[in-house]
Design a protein around this motif. Sequence first.
Motif, PDB file in Angstrom:
ATOM      1  N   ASP A   1      -1.108  -4.167  11.168  1.00  0.00           N
ATOM      2  CA  ASP A   1      -1.939  -3.712  10.041  1.00  0.00           C
ATOM      3  C   ASP A   1      -2.165  -2.198  10.066  1.00  0.00           C
TER       4      ASP A   1
ATOM      5  N   GLU B   1     -11.464  -5.771   5.775  1.00  0.00           N
ATOM      6  CA  GLU B   1     -10.166  -6.436   5.657  1.00  0.00           C
ATOM      7  C   GLU B   1      -9.473  -6.671   7.000  1.00  0.00           C
ATOM      8  N   TYR B   2      -9.509  -5.648   7.860  1.00  0.00           N
ATOM      9  CA  TYR B   2      -8.689  -5.735   9.071  1.00  0.00           C
ATOM     10  C   TYR B   2      -9.496  -5.927  10.350  1.00  0.00           C
ATOM     11  N   SER B   3     -10.815  -5.714  10.277  1.00  0.00           N
ATOM     12  CA  SER B   3     -11.604  -5.699  11.503  1.00  0.00           C
ATOM     13  C   SER B   3     -12.735  -6.722  11.392  1.00  0.00           C
TER      14      SER B   3
ATOM     15  N   HIS C   1      -5.028  -5.801  14.287  1.00  0.00           N
ATOM     16  CA  HIS C   1      -3.651  -6.153  14.651  1.00  0.00           C
ATOM     17  C   HIS C   1      -2.769  -4.928  14.439  1.00  0.00           C
TER      18      HIS C   1
ATOM     19  N   PHE D   1     -10.647  -5.125  17.013  1.00  0.00           N
ATOM     20  CA  PHE D   1      -9.942  -6.376  16.667  1.00  0.00           C
ATOM     21  C   PHE D   1      -8.906  -6.157  15.560  1.00  0.00           C
TER      22      PHE D   1
ATOM     23  N   TRP E   1       0.841  -1.203   0.000  1.00  0.00           N
ATOM     24  CA  TRP E   1       0.000   0.000   0.000  1.00  0.00           C
ATOM     25  C   TRP E   1       0.875   1.253   0.000  1.00  0.00           C
TER      26      TRP E   1
ATOM     27  N   ASP F   1       0.646  -9.200  19.857  1.00  0.00           N
ATOM     28  CA  ASP F   1      -0.295  -9.804  18.909  1.00  0.00           C
ATOM     29  C   ASP F   1      -1.754  -9.693  19.332  1.00  0.00           C
TER      30      ASP F   1
END
Lengths: 758, 181
Positions: A137, A114-116, A134, A132, A6, A86
């Motif tokens: 990310d 994508e991330y959540s 990481h 949630f 990205w 983590d």
Amino acid sequence: MTITTWKDQLQTAIEPTLAEEIDLFENQLELKKQGKLTDQVFGETRLRRGAYGQRYDNGQRHDGIESRTLPFPSDGLTKGAETIWDAPGMQRIKIPYGGLNPEQLEVMAQLAEEYSDNILHITTRQDIQLHFIHLEDTPDLMRRLGAVGITTREACGNSVRNICGCPLAGVCRTEAFDITPYADAMTWFLMGHDDVQDFGRKFKIAFSGCEDEACGLVRFHDLGYVAKTKIVDGEVQRFFDVYVGGGLGTVPHQAKVLAEWVPEAEILPQAQAVARVFARLGEKKNRNRARLKFLIAKLGLEEFQRLVEEERKILPHDDRWTSYLQDVPEQTEVALKPPTFLNGAPLPKGFNDWYATNVYHQRQEGYTTITIKLPLGDISSDQAYALADIAREFVGESLRATVEQNLVLRWVSEKDLPAVFSALDRWGLADPGAEKVTDITSCPGTDTCKLGIASSRGLSAELRDRLIEKNGSLAPAIQDLKVKVSGCFNSCGQHHVADIGFFGNSRRRENRAVPHFQVVLGGKWKENGGAYGLAVGAVPSKNIPAVFDTITETYAADRNEEETFHDWIGRYGKKEVRNLIQPFMDVPTYAEKPEYFSDWGDPREFTMSDMGIGECAGEVVSLFEIEVARAEGEAFDALIDLDEGRFVEAEASAYKAMVLAARALIRNEYIDIGDDPDRIVSEFKTRFYDTEKFFDRFAKGKFGRYLLSRHANPPESIDEDIARRRIEEANLFIEAAHACDAKLAAEAGSGGIPNLLA
Amino acid sequence: MIPERIQIKLFINKAVSLADLVPVFHGWIQQNELDGLVLDVADYRHVPNGPGLLLMGHEGDYALDLADGRPGVTYKHKRDWPAEADTFATRLALAVNRARRAAELLNRDTGITVDPSRFEIKIPDRLNVPNTAGSFEVIQQELLNETQDVVGPIGAVLNVAGDDPRKALTIEVEMAPVVAI
């Protein structure tokens, strides 16, 4: 060349300074992994980029049977004190004054996908949160936000947080003028400014267009602005009344007037001067006394005003103070469609109910603002894509998040309302009852927050479902009530300014923890959060719906015509209200009703801080429970005194309540302590404060200091403010005593504290 | 074209009470029934056609998902792929197997069954696999050529996200009818 990151893909789309900041943050992640940054430094760095911790990030979770270690693969790596690398976290995204456009909404929907967990959560300060997430990310997430003009900079940490503004700014029928450009200028002026980098605590700012409505809720902000105009030399000129030192938190403070009739050109330099004084003189070591409200209480308002004026005089000139003013238009937004009116065409089913509650007629004839009521502030990614399409088709750019956790579409031409309703309805976004009793505000609570004690979202969902089921039969007076729920005493759900508020706490029964909510009644939402409610008693979580029905039905039956809930509580009296809830305050035994030992929406047996509970020792009442009941009674007497204007007596009773709660703890160890307050406070300090047994995991010694400080320095004069604050302190001290008792019992196993009545 | 995130959805043909599933999901955590580190239950019953009830995990999330008004068991793998999962086919196999394991548990504990005739693959990874005709073509070929030993004989591969570049590439796989011999 194949684009693989990205960072490569978006390098020309992000404003260079922001891109550099994100690159730097990514480097800091790497340095932390290499052990070259301390937890403390990295923790604050991460917070200042909006990357927050989340429940269980210490690697411990009680699964309903036992507390278990979550085997994250982090191999000892942490991202802050007691925060495993983590473990998932929360990303807060700043949305200044709640303003966003369809493209930004779409990108956040993609990030959630994508991330959540496919959900965008609107907060009570007009931010959007993703849960949630990481940590690794987050740099890409920030880049993708940056490419559409959003930054997460200073969304958390000891910094200037998202600047709130009335979601009706520019279209409101009662505002003096549109505060949007001022809130926007303040946002970008203070973001990253040298003078706001050395605060001991967070700093919250809000703008309102008028005095009487809720708007930006300036009265509980560190710095608040209320717009007003007057004619000077034949021309209408713009000013602000400026408020300082407000805040909710554990003990709420009403903001005080820093200055009236501040010219528009002065607000940025004045804010800079306030920031400098706060940075220079504000508390840095004790974060529980570090908000601006404590500095003002310490210095006195007049001295604080003087210091700000002196600081203002010596500020080096900055063109940005006024350069934005030449671009401030009469109206900041342009409608996509011409103004029209409903023309008698057939209306879709459900339209009328929605129209009655979710449509606001703008001051611009032919246009409306509609509220999209989001249950618990949540909207899915799919809904967000659909809403972006609807916005583009009917209004263009204009969406805003609200402090009641909804979204609004502005500049909807009236004739389009049926079509907009149908489009929203297709995606489950046309619930009626916006800002009414079914539109309950809730913080994340135990769902995701590390500080949550009880399930605010679980309770809110339960109340909401019950109220929707009987909405048609609810008295109109009940339908208008504001209900707000916090998972703990920290007030993120803004329970203090609700008609009926709740905040989570816990009690012990048979050596088991029982989720409770403190009932807070009589706050005022209007007048920018004009008055704070007071706690009248803690009720088991499972009894809250029944308490809610009892209070609201009594209100509907007893109120005088047009009497608000706030006024009714004042007339009806806290003592009588307490009598209403008293029958619901008892906890049945575990054998009778085990469901009381679980929270709403969570079948696990309730625990505090994932600490295990001992085996049930049978039906016993501990000495502490008996003793602390006296403290609770005294605290309630204080409330009655306050209600009836006896401020000196109220303050004295509140103090006595703290002494009694301290005595309750001491008597578990030292039965002959007696009644002398000096001796009780001294023993409390030695046995519970100095040993940190009384300390809250996050608030540390804050609640204990309420007693120590009041005992050492009795007030010379007492007014309503002081009495009210002391009562809040007493209630929190008692809650902390309960928590301390439960903690010590759990540490010692079953009945760890000698149970003298068993 | 190797996605970092793959979600599998096994459809359920009847309405499900998510309230009844809350204790079931907590039970799966207590009994350590699922592959991967499962952390907590996230409850979005209040969101119409939303993510439903989730079991949030470290490597991946399980859910009884309600998106598009089509309930289904989902598994989304999102990080820490095993070293051997280094192709689309091996990653797909891992995700399918975990979704199937969740479906087996659901059947064991509630009697709910999934539709064996179809499943959905969503790839929420716009960087590596954007929702384009080209991506669809590549994934379709991978499915037909490399994965049938894992997922079973494929009848058809449909692009259900259309050409909306905002959306994640989403593919519905129809299984080939079983031929009696």
